[in-house]
Design an enzyme around this catalytic site. Structure first.
Site, PDB file in Angstrom:
ATOM      1  N   ASP A 112       0.883  -1.157   0.000  1.00 49.05           N
ATOM      2  CA  ASP A 112       0.000   0.000   0.000  1.00 49.05           C
ATOM      3  C   ASP A 112       0.925   1.212   0.000  1.00 49.05           C
ATOM      4  OD1 ASP A 112      -2.052   1.768   0.069  1.00 49.05           O
ATOM      5  OD2 ASP A 112      -3.173   0.772   1.657  1.00 49.05           O
TER       6      ASP A 112
HETATM    7  C1  BGC Z   1      -4.867   3.343  -0.014  1.00 47.32           C
HETATM    8  C2  BGC Z   1      -4.943   2.381  -1.177  1.00 47.32           C
HETATM    9  C3  BGC Z   1      -4.720   3.138  -2.463  1.00 47.32           C
HETATM   10  C4  BGC Z   1      -3.395   3.849  -2.393  1.00 47.32           C
HETATM   11  C5  BGC Z   1      -3.057   4.638  -3.619  1.00 47.32           C
HETATM   12  C6  BGC Z   1      -3.627   4.183  -0.038  1.00 47.32           C
HETATM   13  O1  BGC Z   1      -3.696   5.198   0.898  1.00 47.32           O
HETATM   14  O2  BGC Z   1      -4.956   2.635   1.186  1.00 47.32           O
HETATM   15  O3  BGC Z   1      -6.176   1.727  -1.183  1.00 47.32           O
HETATM   16  O4  BGC Z   1      -4.796   2.270  -3.541  1.00 47.32           O
HETATM   17  O5  BGC Z   1      -3.426   4.760  -1.302  1.00 47.32           O
HETATM   18  O6  BGC Z   1      -3.876   5.735  -3.740  1.00 47.32           O
END
Ligand code: BGC
Length: 725
Positions: A257
């Protein structure tokens, strides 16, 4: 070792998209490419070069990998190095309904269409990886991201996620399944250490991930922010190396993530393949070589050079990344995608109108006849508020978003529609709350004036995508409705008794006014076609058939996670214990006899259905058999409608504590008015196994099982008994 059904199915099905021969061919090509790459080039492929891309190898023509959120539409373009929007003028798209709504359709065919459509949009926008779908289990209504997921039941989420993935990946775009695993709250998400039993892990929190890997053949998986048993889940010896890559044979890429990697050695050794979003010093001001500071960048290179980590560890990651490329960006067979076309809008509208759940409907308040010359007061901020901005990373730049008010105005041309805001919240902002500057007393007064003049009041309330509502990066702070809506509703009810409520939210809320309103609809976040879909159902053009994918507790402490106090939710700031264990959602309500306000699987129709002649094809089954449950469903109403037949199974005499019943099969059937259909639902006996911690494996107990057939978890038409011998 006993295999459970998913494994059995996996053995029968060849991986989708590529035959075994093609896979072997690709693996050969990967090996030959690997030989051409320097260590530095391989390292570069394992981490970001910008917010949403990783580098290829320019001198060899190996392309970059481009990603985008996900999961219910393709996000607007973000700047190279910071979270600001790039302000392109060609990046608006179709917004599909949030995944709670998709789950509420109980319709896997729609899930496939959804996946195909959003995948086409991703392809058109030149994305190789779509960051979704999310299948974290709905454990508490306070979780700000529940709207992005598929509800509280592992079976429902498993059945719905697989076709979504197939659909996306048919486009040569990888789905990225998230957030693996146990990221079930936003508060303290980057460090909270989840303590949960192996049984609950395997029976509740992992099945949808497992189905996505084994049946969905998903090409990438995103690690989560939180810890599990003391280790960050993004690089986790047990979750990633053992379960995902070894037990489930996942051959795709584990992507972090954004900012969820914390250590070079752990990232290298415990399964992380591609590191994204790490917040190194100065990254937002674009200092030179900022991305080289990532855990899987120079520090990784150095450890390899010093011999602290073997190069084969790196090679395994690069193999996976090249495999992802052959499936996506280097796949010459893939189409070109398309976006903003009428077919996608149709899918969005269909999912939205099938997912809307009619929760209460006294005296047939709904449908409201569109031919009548009546006055309808449409009150509430959610009647006009755009729900595609806000909410965090799933935020969308929709080309069009039809508001509920607009949808009603288009459909109710004979009626007089008056509108009042009633209450107001401020604009969405990530990580902070900006209050509204409007005067609440004035708004309430305007709403009451409108309500007094109207034959019918439609109140569009609920939550929104602001911080501490349905939004990433924070949980809700209250179970009740925000922005003074309860008091406003009570005041409206004083001047007009004819009130129907449409709740726009991805979460359950408290409803102290419930007994006083005539009707209630769960309206989710419906995307581009929100207003059209709501008008479809409100007018009766579409007969509602959505079912709740999670329980609505009457009060917060009736929810299992909250019953056990702070250590269970949100934890003490360091740890949290899932004390309710396997009794999540309706499993808790049923087993503990805590009546929910609205039960999992509940959803009314404008027709009424009778479920009769329920039977099993046998009384006794061997353990490898398939139980076939059949019943007849009659539509007693005067319009065509769809009903979801739900089959739950329980085992009251068991060596372990079990939930009273668990969903094991369902089928949605469309039935003409006055007609009867026969429905058959198959349940592999292997799926009745529980996860036995004493043998660390699934265990199918022999003996008597109870089978419950109905149209909601709290509305069972017939209970049968079968024996497994
Ligand atoms: C989120 C993800 C997301 C990523 C990119 C993170 O903060 O938890 O779900 O895909 O950011 O935006």
């Amino acid at each position: 070792m006993r295999k459970n059904a998913l494994t059995v199915i996996f053995l029968l099905v060849l991986s989708l998209g590529f035959s075994q021969n093609e896979k072997a061919e690709i693996d050969q090509k990967i090996d030959s490419i690997l030989e051409l790459l320097s260590v530095e080039e391989k390292i570069a492929m394992c981490h970001a070069q910008s917010k949403f891309s990783t580098p290829g190898v320019a001198r060899l023509g190996i392309p970059e990998v481009w990603m985008s959120d996900g999961p219910h539409g393709v996000r607007g373009e973000i700047n190279w190095d910071n979270w600001g929007y790039a302000n392109w003028t060609n990046d608006s798209i179709t917004a599909f309904p949030a995944l709670t709504c998709l789950a509420a359709t109980f319709n896997p065919v729609l899930s496939k269409n959804y996946g195909i459509s959003v995948g086409e949009e991703a392809r058109y926008r030149k994305k190789d990886v779509l960051l979704g779908p999310g299948v974290n289990i709905y454990r508490t209504p306070m979780n700000g991201r529940n709207f992005e997921y598929m509800g509280e039941d592992p079976f429902l989420a498993s059945v719905m996620v697989v076709p979504y993935i197939h659909g996306v990946q048919e486009n040569g775009v990888a789905a990225c399944l998230k957030h693996y695993a146990l990221n079930n709250q936003e508060i303290w998400r980057s460090h909270i250490n989840v303590k949960v039993s192996d049984r609950a892990l395997n029976e509740i929190y992992l099945p949808a991930f497992k189905a996505a890997v084994l049946e969905g053949d998903v090409w990438s998986v995103m690690g989560a922010y939180n810890k599990f048993r003391g280790q960050h889940t993004t690089h986790h010896e047990f979750l990633t190396n053992k379960i995902l890559k070894s037990d489930w044979n996942f051959d795709g890429v584990v992507i972090s993530d954004w900012g969820s990697a914390h250590d070079t050695k752990e990232s290298a050794l415990y399964g992380l393949d591609m590191e994204m979003g790490t917040g190194t010093d100065g990254l937002t001001s674009s200092i030179k070589n900022a991305y080289d500071r990532y855990y899987l960048a120079y520090p990784f290179l150095e450890m390899i050079k010093k011999g602290e980590i073997k190069e084969e560890v790196l090679d395994d990651k690069v193999r996976r990344i090249l495999r992802l490329m052959f499936r996506t960006t280097m796949n010459k067979e893939r189409g070109f995608g398309r976006a903003n076309n009428k077919e996608h809008l149709l899918v969005a509208r269909e999912v939205a109108s099938e997912g809307i759940v009619l929760l209460k409907n006294n005296h047939s308040f709904f449908p409201i006849d569109a031919d009548k010359k009546i006055t309808i007061a449409v009150i509430g901020e959610n009647a006009t508020r755009k729900m595609t901005p806000g909410g965090g990373s799933s935020e969308l730049k929709a080309k069009n978003e039809i508001s509920p008010l607009q949808g009603l105005r288009e459909r109710y041309t004979n009626a007089t529609i008056i509108h009042a805001l009633g209450y107001a919240s401020g604009p969405p902002a990530y990580g902070r709350v900006i209050p509204s500057e409007l005067d609440a007393a004035v708004l309430q007064q305007e709403a009451l004036e409108a309500a007094k003049k109207a034959d019918i009041v439609l109140f569009f309330g609920g939550l929104n995508k602001n911080h501490h509502q349905d939004c990433e990066g924070g949980d809700r702070l209250e179970f009740g409705l925000p922005f003074g809506q309860d008091a406003l509703l009570e005041a409206i009810l004083e001047v007009n008794e004819n009130v129907g409520v449409v709740l726009v939210s991805g979460n359950a809320v408290a409803m102290p006014w419930l007994s006083k309103v005539k009707a209630l609809m769960q309206g989710w976040y419906l995307g581009s076609e929100a207003g059209h879909a709501l008008a479809d159902v409100i007018s009766g053009d579409v007969n509602p058939s959505g079912k709740l994918p999670f329980s609505f507790p009457a009060k917060l402490t009736d929810n299992a996670a909250h019953h056990f106090g702070e250590i269970s939710y949100p934890g003490d700031g360091i740890d949290q214990e899932y004390k309710e264990d396997i009794l999540v959602g309706y499993r808790w309500h049923d087993t503990q006899k805590v009546k929910p306000l609205f039960a999992f699987g509940h959803g009314l129709s404008y027709s009424s259905f009778d479920i009769t002649e329920v039977s099993a094809d046998k009384k006794i089954y061997p353990s490898e058999a398939i139980i076939k449950i059949s019943c007849t469903v009659s539509n007693r109403g005067d319009m065509e409608g769809a009903e979801v037949i739900q089959v739950y199974v329980g085992k009251s005499k068991s060596s372990v504590h079990r939930a009273t019943k668990e969903l094991k099969g369902f089928k949605k059937v469309v039935i003409q008015k006055g007609s009867t259909e026969t429905v058959e639902i198959s349940i592999p006996v292997a799926n009745l196994a529980f996860y036995d911690e004493t043998i660390s494996d699934w265990n199918l107990e022999l003996g008597t099982y109870e089978i419950y057939v109905g149209n909601a978890s709290d509305n069972i038409s017939k209970k049968l008994k079968v024996t497994i011998k």
